[in-house]
Write a protein that holds these residues in place. Structure first.
Motif, PDB file in Angstrom:
ATOM      1  N   GLU A  38       0.810  -1.215   0.000  1.00 43.32           N
ATOM      2  CA  GLU A  38       0.000   0.000   0.000  1.00 43.32           C
ATOM      3  C   GLU A  38       0.847   1.271   0.000  1.00 43.32           C
ATOM      4  O   GLU A  38       0.544   2.234  -0.715  1.00 43.32           O
ATOM      5  N   THR A  39       1.897   1.300   0.797  1.00 48.50           N
ATOM      6  CA  THR A  39       2.738   2.503   0.839  1.00 48.50           C
ATOM      7  C   THR A  39       3.382   2.754  -0.515  1.00 48.50           C
ATOM      8  O   THR A  39       3.430   3.891  -1.007  1.00 48.50           O
ATOM      9  N   LYS A  40       3.865   1.684  -1.140  1.00 50.02           N
ATOM     10  CA  LYS A  40       4.556   1.846  -2.420  1.00 50.02           C
ATOM     11  C   LYS A  40       3.584   2.119  -3.571  1.00 50.02           C
ATOM     12  O   LYS A  40       4.010   2.543  -4.649  1.00 50.02           O
ATOM     13  N   ALA A  41       2.291   1.877  -3.322  1.00 48.66           N
ATOM     14  CA  ALA A  41       1.278   2.193  -4.337  1.00 48.66           C
ATOM     15  C   ALA A  41       0.735   3.608  -4.169  1.00 48.66           C
ATOM     16  O   ALA A  41      -0.022   4.085  -5.019  1.00 48.66           O
ATOM     17  N   ASP A  42       1.124   4.280  -3.101  1.00 46.82           N
ATOM     18  CA  ASP A  42       0.686   5.650  -2.843  1.00 46.82           C
ATOM     19  C   ASP A  42       1.225   6.566  -3.949  1.00 46.82           C
ATOM     20  O   ASP A  42       2.417   6.528  -4.267  1.00 46.82           O
ATOM     21  N   PRO A  43       0.380   7.390  -4.565  1.00 51.53           N
ATOM     22  CA  PRO A  43       0.859   8.304  -5.615  1.00 51.53           C
ATOM     23  C   PRO A  43       2.012   9.192  -5.151  1.00 51.53           C
ATOM     24  O   PRO A  43       2.887   9.550  -5.948  1.00 51.53           O
TER      25      PRO A  43
END
Length: 268
Positions: free
Chosen positions: A247-252
């Motif tokens: 989730e963190t790495k998918a954050d824009p």
């Protein structure tokens, strides 16, 4: 699990702890002088997690060795808590990249963790108890009688981290500590360090060439580049205390920060 620590948990650090001004380092002299670092400034707050990222060979390990007091710079100052660092200091602990060489193979994991504590005047029973508590904190409860060569690379690095934590320093310096393990073990160790940082509030400075790792772990990413190296950008991540590998790495914002770092490195 209760650990001996002088730190209070916090990711929102405010108090200035480490200050670096005009740090310059070179090897050789005259025509043969090889300049590594030039007029580098750095500020680290108490309880902060700082990643220092830059290309391979830029001087990240040289910088970390200067910060640790293991290497004397040619010019500039480094201070912790207002005290100038002129050599190895009790407020600083280092986790090296080559964990297999930093652990003594003839000592058990408990003995490896307890060994540096002899200089603090602790008795053997106290040292061993503290070692066991810190081994448990890194997921190695009950493993104190094993020897490093009986453990996987990831477990050996956990022992190295436990040893640094047991020393109870104010600042934990990490030199690409996950570079020699497989991808899944790397993710597990990254999450372990995040948990330890959040729970203990210890100040962490990590050097890496992995941009995703730098962003995922840190409150602040310091980008160094050029020849000789200096700070070319500082990025506050603002991802919060809870991090997740997906989730963190998918954050824009993660993608935006990654692109910003790549541009800085490409432009220098």
């Amino acid at each position: 699990m209760s650990l001996q620590t002088a730190h209070s948990p916090a990711r929102r650090a405010t108090e200035q702890l480490m200050q670096v001004r005009g740090l310059t380092m070179s090897y050789g002299s005259g025509a043969a002088e090889n300049k590594i670092l030039q007029d580098l400034d750095l500020d680290v707050r108490a309880g902060e997690f700082v990643s220092i990222v830059g290309p391979s060979g830029v001087g990240k390990t040289t910088l970390l060795r200067c910060l640790s007091g293991l290497l004397a710079p040619k010019a500039g100052t480094i201070s912790v808590g207002g005290q100038q660092i002129t050599g190895p200091h009790p407020d600083l602990a280092v986790v090296f990249q080559d964990y297999s060489r930093s652990l003594l193979p003839w000592m058990s994991t408990r003995e490896n963790v307890a060994f540096p504590l002899q200089g603090k005047g602790m008795g053997k029973a106290e040292r061993n108890a503290l070692a066991d508590r810190n081994l448990a904190a890194v997921g190695l409860a009950g493993q104190g009688d094993k020897y490093p060569w009986e453990m996987s690379g990831g477990m050996q690095q956990r022992v190295a981290i436990a040893r640094a934590l047991a020393y109870n320093a104010k600042v934990l310096l990490m030199d690409e500590p996950f570079a020699s393990v497989d991808a899944q073990t790397r993710f597990d160790l990254e999450d372990l360090v995040i948990d330890l940082h959040t729970n203990l509030g210890v100040t962490v400075i990590l050097v890496t060439h992995d941009i995703d790792e730098a962003l995922y772990l840190a409150d602040k990413v310091v980008v160094i580049a050029e020849k000789p190296a200096t700070v070319v950008d500082v990025i506050e991540t603002n991802f919060g205390e809870v991090r997740d590998q997906v989730e963190t790495k998918a954050d824009p914002r993660f993608a935006e920060a990654r692109a910003r770092i790549l541009h800085r490195l490409r432009d220098h």
